[in-house]
Scaffold this motif. Structure first.
Motif, PDB file in Angstrom:
ATOM      1  N   TRP A   1       0.822  -1.204   0.000  1.00 16.27           N
ATOM      2  CA  TRP A   1       0.000   0.000   0.000  1.00 16.27           C
ATOM      3  C   TRP A   1       0.860   1.259   0.000  1.00 16.27           C
ATOM      4  CZ3 TRP A   1      -0.889   2.611   5.109  1.00 16.27           C
ATOM      5  CH2 TRP A   1      -1.664   3.758   4.980  1.00 16.27           C
ATOM      6  N   ARG A   2       0.390   2.259  -0.783  1.00 18.47           N
ATOM      7  CA  ARG A   2       1.034   3.562  -0.789  1.00 18.47           C
ATOM      8  C   ARG A   2       0.039   4.606  -0.289  1.00 18.47           C
ATOM      9  NH1 ARG A   2       2.194   2.938  -7.025  1.00 18.47           N
ATOM     10  NH2 ARG A   2       3.928   1.436  -7.067  1.00 18.47           N
ATOM     11  N   PRO A   3       0.509   5.590   0.480  1.00 16.44           N
ATOM     12  CA  PRO A   3      -0.398   6.669   0.889  1.00 16.44           C
ATOM     13  C   PRO A   3      -1.056   7.310  -0.327  1.00 16.44           C
ATOM     14  CG  PRO A   3       1.665   6.792   2.103  1.00 16.44           C
ATOM     15  CD  PRO A   3       1.864   5.753   1.041  1.00 16.44           C
ATOM     16  N   GLY A   4      -2.340   7.523  -0.248  1.00 22.76           N
ATOM     17  CA  GLY A   4      -3.078   8.102  -1.366  1.00 22.76           C
ATOM     18  C   GLY A   4      -3.739   7.083  -2.262  1.00 22.76           C
TER      19      GLY A   4
ATOM     20  N   LEU B   1      -7.633   3.797   0.581  1.00 22.44           N
ATOM     21  CA  LEU B   1      -7.329   2.538   1.264  1.00 22.44           C
ATOM     22  C   LEU B   1      -7.160   2.759   2.757  1.00 22.44           C
ATOM     23  CD1 LEU B   1      -7.141   1.316  -1.522  1.00 22.44           C
ATOM     24  CD2 LEU B   1      -5.031   0.175  -0.827  1.00 22.44           C
ATOM     25  N   GLN B   2      -6.658   3.926   3.139  1.00 17.76           N
ATOM     26  CA  GLN B   2      -6.521   4.228   4.561  1.00 17.76           C
ATOM     27  C   GLN B   2      -7.875   4.135   5.261  1.00 17.76           C
ATOM     28  OE1 GLN B   2      -4.310   7.789   5.532  1.00 17.76           O
ATOM     29  NE2 GLN B   2      -5.564   8.187   7.314  1.00 17.76           N
ATOM     30  N   ASP B   3      -8.928   4.658   4.609  1.00 17.63           N
ATOM     31  CA  ASP B   3     -10.275   4.599   5.191  1.00 17.63           C
ATOM     32  C   ASP B   3     -10.825   3.177   5.159  1.00 17.63           C
ATOM     33  OD1 ASP B   3     -10.162   7.324   5.601  1.00 17.63           O
ATOM     34  OD2 ASP B   3     -11.130   7.800   3.691  1.00 17.63           O
ATOM     35  N   LEU B   4     -10.508   2.444   4.096  1.00 15.46           N
ATOM     36  CA  LEU B   4     -10.945   1.051   4.009  1.00 15.46           C
ATOM     37  C   LEU B   4     -10.342   0.235   5.144  1.00 15.46           C
ATOM     38  CD1 LEU B   4     -12.354  -1.232   2.294  1.00 15.46           C
ATOM     39  CD2 LEU B   4     -10.129  -1.550   1.208  1.00 15.46           C
ATOM     40  N   PHE B   5      -9.045   0.418   5.380  1.00 18.13           N
ATOM     41  CA  PHE B   5      -8.381  -0.310   6.460  1.00 18.13           C
ATOM     42  C   PHE B   5      -8.987   0.056   7.814  1.00 18.13           C
ATOM     43  CE2 PHE B   5      -4.335  -0.461   3.709  1.00 18.13           C
ATOM     44  CZ  PHE B   5      -4.691  -1.703   3.195  1.00 18.13           C
ATOM     45  N   THR B   6      -9.284   1.323   8.011  1.00 25.19           N
ATOM     46  CA  THR B   6      -9.886   1.756   9.276  1.00 25.19           C
ATOM     47  C   THR B   6     -11.244   1.104   9.468  1.00 25.19           C
ATOM     48  OG1 THR B   6      -8.730   3.872   9.206  1.00 25.19           O
ATOM     49  CG2 THR B   6     -10.685   3.741  10.605  1.00 25.19           C
ATOM     50  N   ASP B   7     -12.069   1.111   8.414  1.00 26.48           N
ATOM     51  CA  ASP B   7     -13.409   0.516   8.506  1.00 26.48           C
ATOM     52  C   ASP B   7     -13.339  -0.975   8.810  1.00 26.48           C
ATOM     53  OD1 ASP B   7     -14.436   2.981   7.924  1.00 26.48           O
ATOM     54  OD2 ASP B   7     -14.889   2.538   5.818  1.00 26.48           O
ATOM     55  N   ARG B   8     -12.302  -1.637   8.305  1.00 26.74           N
ATOM     56  CA  ARG B   8     -12.190  -3.078   8.482  1.00 26.74           C
ATOM     57  C   ARG B   8     -11.282  -3.459   9.654  1.00 26.74           C
ATOM     58  NH1 ARG B   8     -14.343  -5.903   4.489  1.00 26.74           N
ATOM     59  NH2 ARG B   8     -13.000  -7.718   4.800  1.00 26.74           N
ATOM     60  N   HIS B   9     -10.945  -2.463  10.469  1.00 19.56           N
ATOM     61  CA  HIS B   9     -10.186  -2.685  11.712  1.00 19.56           C
ATOM     62  C   HIS B   9      -8.847  -3.387  11.459  1.00 19.56           C
ATOM     63  CE1 HIS B   9     -13.841  -1.483  13.743  1.00 19.56           C
ATOM     64  NE2 HIS B   9     -14.503  -2.461  13.170  1.00 19.56           N
ATOM     65  N   VAL B  10      -8.186  -3.011  10.362  1.00 23.99           N
ATOM     66  CA  VAL B  10      -6.859  -3.562  10.086  1.00 23.99           C
ATOM     67  C   VAL B  10      -5.849  -2.807  10.949  1.00 23.99           C
ATOM     68  CG1 VAL B  10      -5.092  -3.975   8.344  1.00 23.99           C
ATOM     69  CG2 VAL B  10      -7.518  -4.143   7.732  1.00 23.99           C
ATOM     70  N   PRO B  11      -5.085  -3.476  11.804  1.00 22.89           N
ATOM     71  CA  PRO B  11      -4.106  -2.772  12.643  1.00 22.89           C
ATOM     72  C   PRO B  11      -3.129  -1.959  11.798  1.00 22.89           C
ATOM     73  CG  PRO B  11      -4.361  -5.047  13.368  1.00 22.89           C
ATOM     74  CD  PRO B  11      -5.107  -4.932  12.070  1.00 22.89           C
ATOM     75  N   ARG B  12      -2.746  -0.805  12.302  1.00 19.00           N
ATOM     76  CA  ARG B  12      -1.834   0.064  11.557  1.00 19.00           C
ATOM     77  C   ARG B  12      -0.530  -0.654  11.210  1.00 19.00           C
ATOM     78  NH1 ARG B  12      -3.417   5.358  11.523  1.00 19.00           N
ATOM     79  NH2 ARG B  12      -5.080   5.912  12.974  1.00 19.00           N
ATOM     80  N   ALA B  13      -0.076  -1.498  12.139  1.00 13.21           N
ATOM     81  CA  ALA B  13       1.195  -2.183  11.916  1.00 13.21           C
ATOM     82  C   ALA B  13       1.130  -3.153  10.746  1.00 13.21           C
ATOM     83  CB  ALA B  13       1.607  -2.924  13.189  1.00 13.21           C
ATOM     84  N   TRP B  14      -0.071  -3.578  10.343  1.00  7.56           N
ATOM     85  CA  TRP B  14      -0.217  -4.554   9.260  1.00  7.56           C
ATOM     86  C   TRP B  14      -0.386  -3.883   7.896  1.00  7.56           C
ATOM     87  CZ3 TRP B  14      -4.153  -8.873  11.020  1.00  7.56           C
ATOM     88  CH2 TRP B  14      -3.685  -9.439  12.212  1.00  7.56           C
TER      89      TRP B  14
END
Length: 488
Positions: free
Chosen positions: A416-419, A433-446
């Motif tokens: 993943w790249r920012p943006g 993708l940042q919002d998608l990861f947040t919605d799906r509770h993907v840990p930041r470290a992953w």
């Protein structure tokens, strides 16, 4: 009857119920210098000979009220010296403690610091319990605070007369003893006056930046005046009813626990099938118990966290996770749910440290292409005929079926790249993708290691999570794709 006799009789009864009477028990007495803790010191001192008690006074100077805090410390030390009791007085900085541990609430940080201090004093004194001057007013206010935050049964229970140590450290079975839960603040002050003793007034109790102070000085008086003059008593009764209900359901959970979960401090594994067979209340209590086993404490676990845990437990998909307070992660796996400290977790995503070009097949034969730590298995075909190698992986997780014409002949597997954006399946617009990861509770470290299946038209698949709307299957030829590690 004089208040002194009433108060001391109630404390003596609490000592007998707790098993701390006539046993040579050492108790650490947490003292602030206020009327509640001062009354506690005086009452226990007057009862110590008849009940075989050894007392050790402990005072923590929170170092945020200037000279007033210094005077409180001197006052407590003088009381202990006058009564011939050993005393430990320490000054610590709650702001530094809060900053070091990343705690957002000053009140929470100060509370943890205070209980950590008292646990250390108890260990040095060989104490069986720490006793504090929480009154029935404190109990009522605690229950109301929990109601305002949206509490379950544990919050409604408030505080118990004898409870496990409330701070997440190994205390070797140290208990917290509250013998004043049937006594009001007004009675503790009256007791001190009646026996000719003084106490300190803490200006911190009137600082409106603290939620409990606003509740005590504003909300509770309004409820008493406008709705129920006995609201404090009603909240205490609610707490006792909740405690009785919890005693019963915790006993029911004890009966099934071994068939539902296994683990200890640091990691707990739940059988997804066994967990789902439980009544929803027992599911909730099981998840909460697991969190406590992992962290040693439930202080930071809020009702919103419990709701999120229950929602995750109801999901059928594996590979998804939820970040919880205290560095805890709840992770869905194929047959299990795992609660673990982030430092102990087995990551779902290995490090993806480059970009890998993939040529998509034209033939209905399986081909395998390496992409860093991943193996990408692909095969051209039709949507209705799933290849044998696709196995049990469900579409949308590790195996997908994409429109061959839409994704083209070449793809890139990268991190993943920012943006980065994707048009998620079922949506008209794009989403970061940042919002998608947040919605799906993907840990930041992953997040930096989640594989991205990128085509000329855009991101076709965030592996393990979501495909693009434009890449979904149709009647046209398709390509089946599976991501695996070491052939699994």
């Amino acid at each position: 009857m004089a208040i002194a006799a009433v108060l001391e009789r109630k404390v003596a009864s609490a000592l007998r119920r707790s098993g701390y009477s006539n046993s040579g028990t050492t108790l650490v007495v947490g003292a602030s210098g206020g009327p509640d803790s001062s009354a506690l010191i005086y009452a226990l001192h007057r009862l110590k000979e008849s009940h075989g008690l050894s007392l050790h006074v402990a005072h923590l100077n929170h170092n945020f009220r200037g000279q007033e805090a210094e005077d409180d410390a001197v006052f407590v030390a003088e009381i202990a010296e006058e009564l011939g009791l050993p005393v430990t007085v320490v000054k610590e900085d709650p702001h530094a403690y809060q900053k070091e541990r990343g705690i957002s609430s000053f009140e929470q940080g100060a509370r943890e610091m205070r209980y950590g201090f008292m646990a250390r004093v108890a260990a040095q004194a060989g104490a069986k319990a720490v006793t504090v001057g929480h009154t029935s007013d404190d109990l009522a206010e605690t229950v109301m605070l929990h109601i305002l935050r949206g509490s379950g049964l544990y919050g409604l229970r408030g505080m118990g007369e004898v409870s496990d140590w409330p701070w997440p450290i190994d205390t070797g079975g140290l208990k917290l003893f509250r013998p004043f839960l049937d006594i009001t603040k007004e009675q503790t002050a009256e007791y001190c006056r009646e026996i000719g003793r003084t106490y300190r007034e803490d200006s911190g109790n009137y600082m409106w930046r603290f939620t409990r102070n606003r509740l005590r000085q504003d909300l509770m008086p309004k409820l008493e005046q406008d709705y129920n003059p006995q609201v404090r008593s009603a909240l205490v009764r609610l707490a006792r009813t909740a405690a009785e209900d919890l005693d019963f359901v915790e006993g029911e959970l004890d009966k099934v626990w071994q068939g539902v979960a296994v683990g200890s401090r640091g990691k707990v594994q739940f059988s997804r099938a066994a967990l789902r067979e439980l009544h929803p209340l027992l599911q909730r209590l099981a998840l909460r118990r697991g969190y406590i086993l992992v962290t040693g404490d439930s202080t930071r676990l809020r009702e919103s966290h419990m709701v999120a845990m229950e929602h995750l437990a109801s999901e059928d998909r594996s590979g998804i996770s939820l970040e919880l307070p205290g560095g805890v992660v709840l992770r869905q796996e194929f047959a299990e749910m795992v609660l673990t400290l982030r430092s102990n977790q087995d990551p779902r995503y290995p490090e993806l440290d480059g970009e890998y070009s993939i040529t998509l097949p034209m033939e209905a034969e399986a081909t395998v292409a390496p992409a860093g730590p991943w193996l990408v298995t692909m095969q051209a075909g039709t949507a209705g005929e799933k290849p044998d190698w696709a196995g049990a992986g469900s579409e949308g997780e590790w195996t997908v079926c994409l429109d061959r014409g839409a994704i083209g002949d070449q793809a890139t597997v990268r991190a993943w790249r920012p943006g980065d954006r994707i048009q998620p399946l079922g949506m008209q617009g794009q989403k970061k993708l940042q919002d998608l990861f947040t919605d799906r509770h993907v840990p930041r470290a992953w997040r930096g290691n989640v594989p991205i299946f990128d085509c000329q038209r855009g991101i076709a698949w965030v592996v393990g999570h979501r495909i693009a709307e434009w890449a979904k299957t149709s009647d046209a030829p398709v390509v089946w794709i599976r991501f695996s590690r070491d052939g699994n």
